[in-house]
Design a protein around this motif. Structure first.
Motif, PDB file in Angstrom:
ATOM      1  N   THR A  93     -19.012   8.206   9.946  1.00 56.77           N
ATOM      2  CA  THR A  93     -18.817   9.663   9.964  1.00 56.77           C
ATOM      3  C   THR A  93     -17.863  10.162   8.894  1.00 56.77           C
ATOM      4  OG1 THR A  93     -16.963   9.538  11.522  1.00 56.77           O
ATOM      5  CG2 THR A  93     -19.202   9.656  12.450  1.00 56.77           C
ATOM      6  N   GLY A  94     -17.057   9.259   8.335  1.00 56.50           N
ATOM      7  CA  GLY A  94     -16.048   9.662   7.367  1.00 56.50           C
ATOM      8  C   GLY A  94     -14.752  10.145   7.978  1.00 56.50           C
ATOM      9  N   LYS A  95     -14.647  10.176   9.296  1.00 56.81           N
ATOM     10  CA  LYS A  95     -13.464  10.727   9.950  1.00 56.81           C
ATOM     11  C   LYS A  95     -12.238   9.831   9.757  1.00 56.81           C
ATOM     12  CE  LYS A  95     -15.881  13.262  13.622  1.00 56.81           C
ATOM     13  NZ  LYS A  95     -16.053  13.422  15.087  1.00 56.81           N
ATOM     14  N   LEU A  96     -11.087  10.493   9.615  1.00 52.43           N
ATOM     15  CA  LEU A  96      -9.807   9.801   9.654  1.00 52.43           C
ATOM     16  C   LEU A  96      -9.471   9.532  11.113  1.00 52.43           C
ATOM     17  CD1 LEU A  96      -7.928  12.089   7.107  1.00 52.43           C
ATOM     18  CD2 LEU A  96      -8.737   9.770   6.666  1.00 52.43           C
ATOM     19  N   VAL A  97      -9.260   8.262  11.453  1.00 50.67           N
ATOM     20  CA  VAL A  97      -9.133   7.896  12.870  1.00 50.67           C
ATOM     21  C   VAL A  97      -7.679   7.787  13.301  1.00 50.67           C
ATOM     22  CG1 VAL A  97      -9.742   6.193  14.625  1.00 50.67           C
ATOM     23  CG2 VAL A  97     -11.350   6.709  12.767  1.00 50.67           C
ATOM     24  N   SER A  98      -6.918   6.912  12.662  1.00 44.23           N
ATOM     25  CA  SER A  98      -5.541   6.676  13.085  1.00 44.23           C
ATOM     26  C   SER A  98      -4.826   5.891  11.996  1.00 44.23           C
ATOM     27  CB  SER A  98      -5.490   5.892  14.405  1.00 44.23           C
ATOM     28  OG  SER A  98      -6.095   4.614  14.245  1.00 44.23           O
ATOM     29  N   GLU A  99      -3.502   5.799  12.133  1.00 42.93           N
ATOM     30  CA  GLU A  99      -2.736   4.954  11.220  1.00 42.93           C
ATOM     31  C   GLU A  99      -2.862   3.505  11.667  1.00 42.93           C
ATOM     32  OE1 GLU A  99       1.412   5.585   9.141  1.00 42.93           O
ATOM     33  OE2 GLU A  99       1.742   4.651  11.112  1.00 42.93           O
ATOM     34  N   ALA A 100      -3.317   2.656  10.760  1.00 44.17           N
ATOM     35  CA  ALA A 100      -3.479   1.240  11.090  1.00 44.17           C
ATOM     36  C   ALA A 100      -2.223   0.438  10.765  1.00 44.17           C
ATOM     37  CB  ALA A 100      -4.671   0.666  10.326  1.00 44.17           C
ATOM     38  N   LYS A 101      -1.497   0.858   9.731  1.00 45.44           N
ATOM     39  CA  LYS A 101      -0.340   0.092   9.291  1.00 45.44           C
ATOM     40  C   LYS A 101       0.535   0.959   8.403  1.00 45.44           C
ATOM     41  CE  LYS A 101       2.054  -3.750   8.514  1.00 45.44           C
ATOM     42  NZ  LYS A 101       2.767  -4.501   9.559  1.00 45.44           N
ATOM     43  N   SER A 102       1.834   0.763   8.491  1.00 40.20           N
ATOM     44  CA  SER A 102       2.774   1.377   7.560  1.00 40.20           C
ATOM     45  C   SER A 102       3.648   0.270   6.994  1.00 40.20           C
ATOM     46  CB  SER A 102       3.637   2.427   8.260  1.00 40.20           C
ATOM     47  OG  SER A 102       4.575   2.981   7.364  1.00 40.20           O
ATOM     48  N   TRP A 103       3.689   0.182   5.669  1.00 36.74           N
ATOM     49  CA  TRP A 103       4.423  -0.897   5.021  1.00 36.74           C
ATOM     50  C   TRP A 103       5.602  -0.296   4.265  1.00 36.74           C
ATOM     51  CZ3 TRP A 103       2.619  -5.999   5.522  1.00 36.74           C
ATOM     52  CH2 TRP A 103       3.401  -6.964   4.884  1.00 36.74           C
ATOM     53  N   ASN A 104       6.803  -0.755   4.591  1.00 35.26           N
ATOM     54  CA  ASN A 104       8.010  -0.198   3.989  1.00 35.26           C
ATOM     55  C   ASN A 104       8.506  -1.129   2.882  1.00 35.26           C
ATOM     56  OD1 ASN A 104      10.371   1.066   3.357  1.00 35.26           O
ATOM     57  ND2 ASN A 104      11.197   1.106   5.436  1.00 35.26           N
ATOM     58  N   TYR A 105       8.427  -0.663   1.635  1.00 32.49           N
ATOM     59  CA  TYR A 105       8.937  -1.441   0.506  1.00 32.49           C
ATOM     60  C   TYR A 105      10.407  -1.144   0.226  1.00 32.49           C
ATOM     61  CZ  TYR A 105       3.921  -1.888  -0.532  1.00 32.49           C
ATOM     62  OH  TYR A 105       2.571  -2.117  -0.463  1.00 32.49           O
ATOM     63  N   ALA A 106      10.976  -0.166   0.919  1.00 32.76           N
ATOM     64  CA  ALA A 106      12.322   0.307   0.590  1.00 32.76           C
ATOM     65  C   ALA A 106      13.366  -0.783   0.758  1.00 32.76           C
ATOM     66  CB  ALA A 106      12.674   1.521   1.443  1.00 32.76           C
ATOM     67  N   GLY A 107      13.110  -1.755   1.624  1.00 30.53           N
ATOM     68  CA  GLY A 107      14.065  -2.833   1.820  1.00 30.53           C
ATOM     69  C   GLY A 107      13.992  -3.900   0.761  1.00 30.53           C
ATOM     70  N   SER A 108      12.987  -3.786  -0.142  1.00 32.79           N
ATOM     71  CA  SER A 108      12.841  -4.775  -1.203  1.00 32.79           C
ATOM     72  C   SER A 108      13.959  -4.608  -2.223  1.00 32.79           C
ATOM     73  CB  SER A 108      11.481  -4.619  -1.883  1.00 32.79           C
ATOM     74  OG  SER A 108      10.439  -4.687  -0.939  1.00 32.79           O
ATOM     75  N   SER A 109      14.088  -5.565  -3.104  1.00 28.44           N
ATOM     76  CA  SER A 109      15.073  -5.487  -4.177  1.00 28.44           C
ATOM     77  C   SER A 109      14.525  -4.573  -5.258  1.00 28.44           C
ATOM     78  CB  SER A 109      15.354  -6.886  -4.739  1.00 28.44           C
ATOM     79  OG  SER A 109      16.261  -6.818  -5.812  1.00 28.44           O
ATOM     80  N   CYS A 110      14.901  -3.299  -5.201  1.00 28.39           N
ATOM     81  CA  CYS A 110      14.367  -2.288  -6.108  1.00 28.39           C
ATOM     82  C   CYS A 110      15.504  -1.660  -6.901  1.00 28.39           C
ATOM     83  CB  CYS A 110      13.620  -1.204  -5.336  1.00 28.39           C
ATOM     84  SG  CYS A 110      12.187  -1.814  -4.439  1.00 28.39           S
ATOM     85  N   PRO A 111      15.514  -1.808  -8.221  1.00 25.78           N
ATOM     86  CA  PRO A 111      16.639  -1.292  -9.007  1.00 25.78           C
ATOM     87  C   PRO A 111      16.772   0.226  -8.966  1.00 25.78           C
ATOM     88  CG  PRO A 111      14.849  -2.045 -10.432  1.00 25.78           C
ATOM     89  CD  PRO A 111      14.519  -2.490  -9.045  1.00 25.78           C
ATOM     90  N   ARG A 112      15.651   0.931  -8.744  1.00 27.95           N
ATOM     91  CA  ARG A 112      15.692   2.404  -8.751  1.00 27.95           C
ATOM     92  C   ARG A 112      15.164   2.984  -7.436  1.00 27.95           C
ATOM     93  NH1 ARG A 112      13.653   0.305 -13.059  1.00 27.95           N
ATOM     94  NH2 ARG A 112      11.540   0.709 -12.317  1.00 27.95           N
ATOM     95  N   GLY A 113      15.114   2.190  -6.385  1.00 24.27           N
ATOM     96  CA  GLY A 113      14.528   2.640  -5.130  1.00 24.27           C
ATOM     97  C   GLY A 113      13.023   2.490  -5.175  1.00 24.27           C
ATOM     98  N   SER A 114      12.411   2.257  -4.041  1.00 24.76           N
ATOM     99  CA  SER A 114      10.966   2.019  -3.976  1.00 24.76           C
ATOM    100  C   SER A 114      10.183   3.306  -4.234  1.00 24.76           C
ATOM    101  CB  SER A 114      10.601   1.462  -2.601  1.00 24.76           C
ATOM    102  OG  SER A 114       9.196   1.323  -2.474  1.00 24.76           O
ATOM    103  N   HIS A 115       9.226   3.251  -5.176  1.00 21.44           N
ATOM    104  CA  HIS A 115       8.381   4.399  -5.493  1.00 21.44           C
ATOM    105  C   HIS A 115       6.945   3.937  -5.775  1.00 21.44           C
ATOM    106  CE1 HIS A 115      11.763   7.087  -5.483  1.00 21.44           C
ATOM    107  NE2 HIS A 115      12.372   6.426  -6.458  1.00 21.44           N
ATOM    108  N   PRO A 116       6.150   3.642  -4.729  1.00 26.94           N
ATOM    109  CA  PRO A 116       4.744   3.274  -4.948  1.00 26.94           C
ATOM    110  C   PRO A 116       3.992   4.421  -5.616  1.00 26.94           C
ATOM    111  CG  PRO A 116       5.433   2.811  -2.697  1.00 26.94           C
ATOM    112  CD  PRO A 116       6.514   3.638  -3.307  1.00 26.94           C
ATOM    113  N   HIS A 117       3.113   4.088  -6.564  1.00 24.86           N
ATOM    114  CA  HIS A 117       2.469   5.147  -7.342  1.00 24.86           C
ATOM    115  C   HIS A 117       0.960   4.994  -7.458  1.00 24.86           C
ATOM    116  CE1 HIS A 117       2.172   8.342 -10.317  1.00 24.86           C
ATOM    117  NE2 HIS A 117       3.449   8.581 -10.145  1.00 24.86           N
ATOM    118  N   LYS A 118       0.392   3.833  -7.100  1.00 24.29           N
ATOM    119  CA  LYS A 118      -1.041   3.625  -7.300  1.00 24.29           C
ATOM    120  C   LYS A 118      -1.498   2.459  -6.437  1.00 24.29           C
ATOM    121  CE  LYS A 118      -5.081   3.485  -9.636  1.00 24.29           C
ATOM    122  NZ  LYS A 118      -6.088   4.544  -9.768  1.00 24.29           N
TER     123      LYS A 118
END
Length: 262
Positions: A93-118
């Protein structure tokens, strides 16, 4: 960002990423903290919003994976709070059903803070380009469990922003925003490991902020168009035949500046 459904459902669906930190679906409706992804239908000249789901703050990119074997998910790369939201999509149907997973990269070793872009998918592999972490995260599904492993570190300070895959070869192209580079990788089809094959200077211009890659097939060759902001320029690279390296063909200065999308 708007994402067409392609063959999904009736074929008249659009998906929208709302790049906000607090989303309200209407003037008098209660909202929720974070961004959102919504589905819209087009019928008789009118767009109508259907369901919507909350995602992390400031989604910068939305990928709706409609493939019958590995698809059925929408991936929202949330620049604002450094997370990846994965939503279930009903392929019938194409419907958005629910959130299956949320992945937090913010705890990773990030020199400028986590910023996923693609987000990019190929077979069972899911790659998320993280501008703040100088990282290309690699994920895969095992049943209902989303794993991360075999991720690729990019040279610190480069800020990888956009990634595209060769249409018929296991090669990836990555443009960096903070430093003046286009990188070429080969990836392992089974495990998703990425090995750098080449890095080239993106542009001769002093002011550079790499933005987007567009791939165009030309017979057995591949043309790689890369936009760079700042002064505003489009660079043309070519990968010939079975070669694994690119060569620069043209540098085209634009009349305008800051080309974010092509």
């Amino acid at each position: 960002q708007l994402v067409p459904s392609g063959w999904l459902g009736p074929g008249n669906d659009l998906y929208a990423a709302h790049e906000v930190s607090f989303f309200s679906p209407g003037q008098n409706a209660s909202g929720r903290e974070g961004g959102a992804v919504s589905r819209w239908t087009y019928d008789q000249g009118r767009l109508s919003r259907q369901e919507w789901l909350s995602v992390g703050k400031g989604p910068a990119h939305l990928l709706v994976d409609t493939r019958p074997e590995y698809g059925g998910f929408a991936y929202s790369a949330n620049y604002g709070d450094g997370t990846l939201s994965v939503l279930t999509v009903d392929l019938a149907t194409g419907k958005l059903v629910s959130e299956a997973k949320s992945w937090n990269y913010a705890g990773s070793s990030c020199p400028r803070g986590s910023h996923p872009h693609k987000t990019v998918v190929w077979g069972p592999h899911i790659w998320v380009v993280n501008l703040g972490c100088d990282m290309i995260h690699h994920h895969w599904w095992t049943g209902s469990v989303l794993w991360e492993g075999n991720s690729t570190s990019v040279t610190q300070g480069r800020g990888p922003r956009h990634m595209e895959l060769h249409p018929w070869r296991n090669i990836a192209f990555v443009v960096c925003e903070l430093q003046n580079f286009l990188e070429v990788y080969e990836f392992d089809e089974e495990y998703g490991n990425m090995t750098k094959l080449q890095e080239v200077t993106l542009t001769s211009q002093k002011t550079n902020a790499g933005a987007e890659i567009v791939l165009v097939e030309s017979g057995v060759d591949l043309n790689i168009y890369v936009s760079s902001r700042g002064v505003g320029v489009i660079e043309l690279f070519k990968m010939k035949g079975t070669e694994k390296k690119v060569t620069k063909e043209q540098e085209f200065l634009l009349a305008g500046t800051w080309p974010r999308h092509m």
